[in-house]
Design an enzyme around this catalytic site. Structure first.
Site, PDB file in Angstrom:
ATOM      1  CB  THR A  55      -1.225  -0.182   1.254  1.00  0.00           C
ATOM      2  OG1 THR A  55      -0.411   0.498   2.409  1.00  0.00           O
ATOM      3  CG2 THR A  55      -1.454  -1.099   1.172  1.00  0.00           C
ATOM      4  N   GLY A  56       0.326   2.298  -0.743  1.00  0.00           N
ATOM      5  CA  GLY A  56       1.320   3.256  -0.724  1.00  0.00           C
ATOM      6  C   GLY A  56       2.346   3.695  -2.125  1.00  0.00           C
ATOM      7  CB  ALA A  57       2.171   1.004  -4.108  1.00  0.00           C
ATOM      8  CB  SER A  76       8.261   6.134  12.707  1.00  0.00           C
ATOM      9  OG  SER A  76       9.218   7.508  11.893  1.00  0.00           O
ATOM     10  CE1 TYR A 113       4.019   9.897   9.226  1.00  0.00           C
ATOM     11  CE2 TYR A 113       5.810   9.991  10.761  1.00  0.00           C
ATOM     12  CZ  TYR A 113       5.058   9.326  10.025  1.00  0.00           C
ATOM     13  OH  TYR A 113       6.020   8.655   8.659  1.00  0.00           O
TER      14      TYR A 113
END
Length: 363
Positions: A16-18, A145, A158
């Protein structure tokens, strides 16, 4: 012993987010290694371009255009993977959105949107992956992250979202292990990575956004993800710069607060380089896409010895051990030499003392 994961060349991978940054770099790397890849993102044009680019290089790629925050999106991705190549072996949750702003200026709708995409979209994808992989040796790879462990000013939503991702991923892993599932769950924690992230983020600061140094090359994260698809790892941190944030900062929270207030202020998170036309603010709508790197051309670190040590701990230990042996040998040789010299000096001084006592010292 846990069942080994498939070689990447035999795998089918969902990402995803590709259409930009880490997701696009991972799709290209995995396809280059022989995997079949399904790219999921909102931007159909960028998806088409990415698929054509991969196929032109001999890779096997398909795409599905959707918003991972929408209800049922993960089931649609899985159905597409089944229709195109009969299922999947690895699922990579990379999609996320962000914004730069003091928390007092973030609306509730903006805050929710960050979580809808980056957290709830990931939860939906993770649980769909579990449905298909729980009974076999497949891999779920979630992108956290280094900010999962330590917040930075001006990116509060975020950071909060990535902290939620980390804790969800850890809980899911433990539950699967307790059930005896051979499925592998890995959390990847990138440091600051040179991607279009600052351009895509909604920005309420006075200047264009950027990431603070040190910044690492996006290919390092793609390398870590592809490695995790083949090798069982609980977690991989990309970039030694993130080591302090994930270990020292939680241990010394007040000191870390002060350091982040200085190092993470607006000066270190803003730039004079404006976003490329059409790229800025993809919080609610897709924007121009298709690049793995930002347009800011920052100084980037192309290697991460810390990542290599995590991927190959025995080789790293052997190397460190070998260096320690060499250092020890050098120290021992130097010590013997020093001791011999010292003995010689003591003997010489003693002889001279005796000569002087006998009145025979040299003039």
């Amino acid at each position: 012993m846990a069942e080994p994961l498939k070689p990447l060349s035999d795998q089918r991978m969902v990402i995803t987010g590709a259409t930009s940054g880490i997701g696009l770099a991972t799709a290209r790397r995995a396809a280059g290694a022989g995997a079949e890849v399904l790219l999921a993102a909102r931007n159909d044009q960028a998806l088409d371009e990415a698929v054509v680019s991969i196929r032109n290089k001999g890779g096997r790629a398909y795409s599905v255009a959707l918003d991972v925050a929408d209800e049922g999106a993960a089931a649609e991705i899985a159905a597409k993977a089944i229709a195109e190549f009969g299922g999947f072996d690895t699922w990579v949750n990379d999609a996320a959105v962000a914004l730069y702003a003091p928390l007092e200026e973030v609306t509730l709708a903006e805050h929710r949107r960050v979580f809808d995409v980056g957290y709830f979209g990931l939860v939906q994808g993770s649980l769909e992956a579990v449905k298909h992989l729980k009974g076999r040796a497949g891999a779920l790879i979630n992108l956290g992250s280094v900010l999962s462990n330590r917040s930075i000013p001006l990116q509060g939503p975020y950071c909060a979202m990535k902290a939620a991702v980390m804790n969800f991923t850890d809980a899911l892993r433990m539950e699967l292990e307790e059930d005896g599932s051979p499925m592998q769950v890995t959390l990847i924690k990138p440091s600051a990575i040179d991607t279009p992230y600052p351009e895509h983020a909604r920005n309420k600061l006075s200047k264009p956004a950027r990431l603070p140094q040190p910044i690492y090359d996006v290919e390092l994260v793609a390398k870590a993800i592809c490695f995790a698809a083949e090798h069982r790892r609980r977690q991989l941190i990309v970039g030694g710069g993130g080591l302090a944030l994930t270990t020292l900062a939680p241990a010394f929270p007040r000191l870390a607060d002060k350091a982040m207030e200085v190092a993470g202020g607006e000066f270190s998170q803003t730039s004079d380089v404006p976003p490329s036309p059409g790229t800025n603010d993809n919080l609610f709508e897709p924007r121009a896409d298709g690049r793995t790197e930002s347009n800011q051309q920052p100084i980037t670190r192309q290697t991460s010895l810390f990542l290599e040590a995590q991927m190959h701990p025995f080789a790293a230990a052997a190397t460190i051990g070998g260096l320690a042996v060499l250092a020890g040998a050098a120290a021992a040789i130097g010590g013997v030499s020093w001791l011999n010299q010292r003995r010689h000096d003591i003997g010489t001084r003693d002889a001279e003392r005796r000569l002087r006592a006998a009145g025979m010292a040299a003039e």
